[in-house]
Each structure stands twice: as structure tokens, then as C-alpha cells.
Design a protein around this motif. Sequence first.
Motif, mmCIF file in Angstrom:
data_model
loop_
_atom_site.group_PDB
_atom_site.id
_atom_site.type_symbol
_atom_site.label_atom_id
_atom_site.label_comp_id
_atom_site.label_asym_id
_atom_site.label_seq_id
_atom_site.Cartn_x
_atom_site.Cartn_y
_atom_site.Cartn_z
ATOM 1 N N GLY A 31 0.818 -1.195 0.000
ATOM 2 C CA GLY A 31 0.000 0.000 0.000
ATOM 3 C C GLY A 31 0.852 1.246 0.000
ATOM 4 N N ILE A 32 0.252 2.350 -0.476
ATOM 5 C CA ILE A 32 0.941 3.636 -0.520
ATOM 6 C C ILE A 32 -0.025 4.703 -0.014
ATOM 7 C CG2 ILE A 32 2.236 5.268 -1.939
ATOM 8 C CD1 ILE A 32 2.497 3.087 -4.039
ATOM 9 N N VAL A 33 0.489 5.594 0.848
ATOM 10 C CA VAL A 33 -0.277 6.736 1.321
ATOM 11 C C VAL A 33 0.246 7.978 0.610
ATOM 12 C CG1 VAL A 33 -0.997 8.100 3.311
ATOM 13 C CG2 VAL A 33 -0.599 5.641 3.565
ATOM 14 N N SER A 34 -0.676 8.711 -0.063
ATOM 15 C CA SER A 34 -0.248 9.901 -0.784
ATOM 16 C C SER A 34 0.232 10.968 0.182
ATOM 17 C CB SER A 34 -1.400 10.441 -1.630
ATOM 18 O OG SER A 34 -2.454 10.879 -0.797
ATOM 19 N N LEU A 35 0.791 12.032 -0.375
ATOM 20 C CA LEU A 35 1.406 13.142 0.353
ATOM 21 C C LEU A 35 2.718 12.709 0.997
ATOM 22 C CD1 LEU A 35 -1.661 14.925 2.010
ATOM 23 C CD2 LEU A 35 -0.582 15.389 -0.174
ATOM 24 N N THR A 36 2.692 11.666 1.828
ATOM 25 C CA THR A 36 3.929 11.213 2.476
ATOM 26 C C THR A 36 4.646 10.151 1.653
ATOM 27 O OG1 THR A 36 2.745 9.506 3.705
ATOM 28 C CG2 THR A 36 2.952 11.665 4.747
ATOM 29 N N GLU A 118 7.076 -2.061 -10.399
ATOM 30 C CA GLU A 118 8.006 -1.930 -9.278
ATOM 31 C C GLU A 118 8.889 -0.718 -9.540
ATOM 32 O OE1 GLU A 118 11.103 -4.629 -6.610
ATOM 33 O OE2 GLU A 118 10.156 -5.442 -8.409
ATOM 34 N N VAL A 119 8.944 0.204 -8.562
ATOM 35 C CA VAL A 119 9.675 1.466 -8.724
ATOM 36 C C VAL A 119 10.965 1.405 -7.931
ATOM 37 C CG1 VAL A 119 9.595 3.961 -8.396
ATOM 38 C CG2 VAL A 119 7.519 2.723 -9.068
ATOM 39 N N PHE A 120 12.096 1.537 -8.634
ATOM 40 C CA PHE A 120 13.403 1.597 -7.977
ATOM 41 C C PHE A 120 13.909 3.038 -7.943
ATOM 42 C CE2 PHE A 120 12.987 -2.709 -9.593
ATOM 43 C CZ PHE A 120 13.394 -3.471 -8.509
ATOM 44 N N SER A 121 13.796 3.736 -9.048
ATOM 45 C CA SER A 121 14.192 5.137 -9.146
ATOM 46 C C SER A 121 13.496 5.712 -10.376
ATOM 47 C CB SER A 121 15.716 5.275 -9.276
ATOM 48 O OG SER A 121 16.169 4.636 -10.471
ATOM 49 N N ARG A 122 13.696 7.007 -10.617
ATOM 50 C CA ARG A 122 13.026 7.637 -11.746
ATOM 51 C C ARG A 122 13.468 7.036 -13.079
ATOM 52 N NH1 ARG A 122 10.454 12.598 -12.119
ATOM 53 N NH2 ARG A 122 11.252 13.209 -10.087
ATOM 54 N N ASP A 123 14.729 6.631 -13.152
ATOM 55 C CA ASP A 123 15.222 6.072 -14.412
ATOM 56 C C ASP A 123 15.176 4.547 -14.429
ATOM 57 O OD1 ASP A 123 17.152 5.596 -12.562
ATOM 58 O OD2 ASP A 123 18.820 6.422 -13.706
ATOM 59 N N PHE A 142 2.038 8.629 -7.211
ATOM 60 C CA PHE A 142 2.276 8.462 -5.776
ATOM 61 C C PHE A 142 3.761 8.566 -5.446
ATOM 62 C CE2 PHE A 142 -1.953 6.836 -6.085
ATOM 63 C CZ PHE A 142 -2.530 7.045 -4.837
ATOM 64 N N PHE A 143 4.632 8.434 -6.479
ATOM 65 C CA PHE A 143 6.073 8.453 -6.245
ATOM 66 C C PHE A 143 6.730 9.747 -6.724
ATOM 67 C CE2 PHE A 143 4.855 4.008 -6.468
ATOM 68 C CZ PHE A 143 5.537 3.433 -5.405
ATOM 69 N N PHE A 144 6.246 10.279 -7.864
ATOM 70 C CA PHE A 144 6.920 11.425 -8.476
ATOM 71 C C PHE A 144 5.902 12.526 -8.779
ATOM 72 C CE2 PHE A 144 8.888 7.493 -10.216
ATOM 73 C CZ PHE A 144 10.043 7.505 -9.444
ATOM 74 N N GLU A 145 6.329 13.775 -8.573
ATOM 75 C CA GLU A 145 5.481 14.902 -8.950
ATOM 76 C C GLU A 145 5.587 15.179 -10.448
ATOM 77 O OE1 GLU A 145 6.339 18.309 -6.643
ATOM 78 O OE2 GLU A 145 5.736 17.408 -4.724
ATOM 79 N N LYS A 146 6.761 15.043 -11.009
ATOM 80 C CA LYS A 146 6.987 15.279 -12.437
ATOM 81 C C LYS A 146 7.619 14.044 -13.049
ATOM 82 C CE LYS A 146 7.675 20.269 -11.920
ATOM 83 N NZ LYS A 146 8.609 21.408 -12.164
ATOM 84 N N PHE A 147 6.965 13.512 -14.031
ATOM 85 C CA PHE A 147 7.501 12.339 -14.727
ATOM 86 C C PHE A 147 6.891 12.310 -16.117
ATOM 87 C CE2 PHE A 147 3.700 11.065 -12.514
ATOM 88 C CZ PHE A 147 2.999 10.343 -13.462
ATOM 89 N N GLU A 148 7.459 11.463 -16.967
ATOM 90 C CA GLU A 148 7.004 11.349 -18.340
ATOM 91 C C GLU A 148 7.010 9.872 -18.732
ATOM 92 O OE1 GLU A 148 7.815 13.512 -22.635
ATOM 93 O OE2 GLU A 148 9.432 13.385 -21.166
ATOM 94 N N VAL A 149 5.854 9.369 -19.092
ATOM 95 C CA VAL A 149 5.744 7.961 -19.472
ATOM 96 C C VAL A 149 6.107 7.825 -20.948
ATOM 97 C CG1 VAL A 149 4.197 5.985 -19.681
ATOM 98 C CG2 VAL A 149 3.975 7.542 -17.740
#
Length: 410
Positions: A31-36, A118-123, A142-149
Motif C-alpha cells: 500500500g501507498i499513502v499519498s502526500l507522504t 516496481e519502482v526503484f528510481s526515476r530512471d 504516488f512516487f513522483f510529482e513530475k515524470f514522463e511515461v
Amino acid sequence: MVRRISFLILILSSLLLFSKEVLFNTYNNTGIVSLTNRTFPFETSRDLEPFKASLETIYTPPKVRGITIDLPDSTTLVLSNGVTIGVDVGDIRIPEDVFAELLESTDLTFVYDAFPVEVFSRDRVVVKGSITKEKLEYYLSFFFEKFEVPRRIEGTIDVTPEPPEVRYTKVWHPLIGTVVFLNVTDDSTFVTLWNGKEGKLWFHTLEATKLEVEVVDFLGQSTSLSFETLPVSFAERSYQSSVEFGRSLILPPLVNWYLPSIGEKLTVFSPEFPGVYHLIGYDESGNFLRMKVDVKDTTPPLVLSPEKIEDASSFRVEYICDGREAQKIPDGHHVVFVKATDIFGNTSTAFFVVNRPHRVTVRERPVPVYLGPKRKIQIGGLSLKGSLIFGWTQEEVEVMVGEEVYKLEE
């Protein structure tokens, strides 16, 4: 047998502290809680279909005296779809510290679905199963504010935002100056700034200057370019003229004139139709010239006779013979009114006295005449000669000379 009794203990009407979303990823039970962006493990006590629900109430165990009933002795969150979330009991069970964090908020949205990512890092984001681009973007938010798919989302992907790719074309013309066109390959929303001012994907300037352009996409990534522009080098002059249709316009000899529609060089302009024509040219100084020629037909048809009418354009003719409309002029002696109107409304009228066919009338009774072998006589243009006796034995005689018919009457 365990009996469950629903108690509405607390209606959530307190002020909003923090608006949060809680995501339950059933692919790996994380699970993931937003904001934090806090992650936590969870488990389920029964099978649940994917859902999105809001917090309905909080169940708190009641204090019951004098009766023995089997009730949950732990506080749980009750969702609007009936699913419960708790520490020791509930359809979804979460750690105690996460539960305490959720109790601090009165505005919660819960999403329960499978996200095989599964998220390890932005790259380094590993996509381990089939997922739509929209669900992947929601999960990564939930992990990044700015990203590009990227376009392809299979396997390991890099969601690091790339600045928009900008290509440009710069066009210069001695009459219009410099025009810069941009082509932005970013398929998302972007803003174009020319020297700090928002504008379109093209910019036109008549002066020699330096342009600073910046393209900013919705992620805040930007690409900057700089251009040097050239000014207008030739003057442009415009002239106007008019000419009557059917006549010619003699053009100024010090200018090379052309008709743009066919590219033909002109010294004399003879329009084929009424209307507005645009001629272009240039002089010895290299200046660009335009001439607007308004060709009008204001000349009425020229009525020379009932049979001969001249005009530069098409026309129609009306006949009034002896006071009555007629399609054509009949034979005989008549007074004819002719009205000719061209297609532009110009009209000419004329009166004629006609005599069809032409007649030569002899008012007196004729007498025989002897014509000697070398003598001749003319009557109304009719020439008779030879050794014969010519006379009239009838009251009317017709004689044809060429295509004309003459009648000799008493």
C-alpha cells in the motif's frame, strides 16, 4: 458463530486536515499513502474486486455490560462500499502505525487494484505485466510529482522528464522580412515564449533583431533557442489603375511588369474579362511593385443598324416594330425601335425606318421603249441594254439584281 453488529459511532463532520489517497496494490500487496509516499504491507481476509471508495465512518467497539456478545474489539475504518480496514480485524488489514496515520485525516479515498509495477528510481521503473498508460501514470503519481511515461511501457522504463524537442525553420524574404516557424515534437501541452511573451509557433519581424524563444511543457521542462533575423531590404509600393473593358492599358516602361496568373511579362495589359487584376513588377532599384487594375465595362453597345450591333461583351437585343414587340423585323415598310443591353447592364437605343425588301416604284404607266444595239437605259440602278423592245404588259413586274429584289409597279 461470530455475529457482527454495525454501530454508527462517529459521523465524520470534522474539518479536513489533509486530503489523502490510499492505494492498495494487489499485485504485490503493497500500500501507498499519498502526500507522504509512505509504503506499507497489507493482507486481505477475503477476495475483493477492484474498487474506489471513500471513508464512510469509523467503527469503535462499544462498552457493553450485563450481556455476553461476540463483537470486534478493535477500531476499524468502514468504507462507503462496505469494506472495512483495521489492524487486527477487517477485510483489509494494515500495520498499526499506518492505521493511526489514517485516523488523523477525515477525507480519505481508497483505491484497490492491481498495478504490476516496481519502482526503484526515476530512471528504473520495471513494468512486470500488462497495464494501461493511464493506470501507470496514476500509480507513478504516488512516487513522483513530475515524470514522463514513454510510448512503450514494457519492461524497464525511464520516466525522467525530457525537455521538449524543438526544430525550427527560418525564412527570409526581401519584402516581408524574417519568419521563424517552430515544430515541437512534444505531444503534451506546452507554452511558447518569444522574448518573454507568450505567442504562437511562428514569429514575424521586419527588423534585424535577436529573438529568444523558450518552449515550456506541462512538466516545467523547457528548451531555449536563439535566432538572428534579417530586415526588409526592398520597399513595396502599391498602385491602382482602371481601364475600360475592350481597351488596353499601357504600363510604365521603367518597370518590369508580370501577370501572376501566367507569369507573362507585359508592356501592354489587355484584359480578357472585366474584373480586378493584380500585376506585379520591379524597378531598376529592386523595389517590388503591385498594381491593382479595376476593369469595368461602362460602354453601352453600339447600334449601327438593326442588323449590326457591336460591343466588347455579350448582349441581348429587343425589337419593337410599329409599336409592338417583335422577334425579328418582317418585310415591308416599318418603324423599328432597337434596344441593346450588354451583360453589365449598359444599354443603347435607336430608331430606324426600314423597307424590306427594297422597292423601286414607277408611279406612271410605262410606255414601250426601243433600245438600239449600242444604247442602254438605267431604271433605279437596273441597267438594260441590247436590241430589244422592253415594256410592261402587267401591272407589276419583279426583277432580281444580285440578292436584291426590285418591284416595278404602276
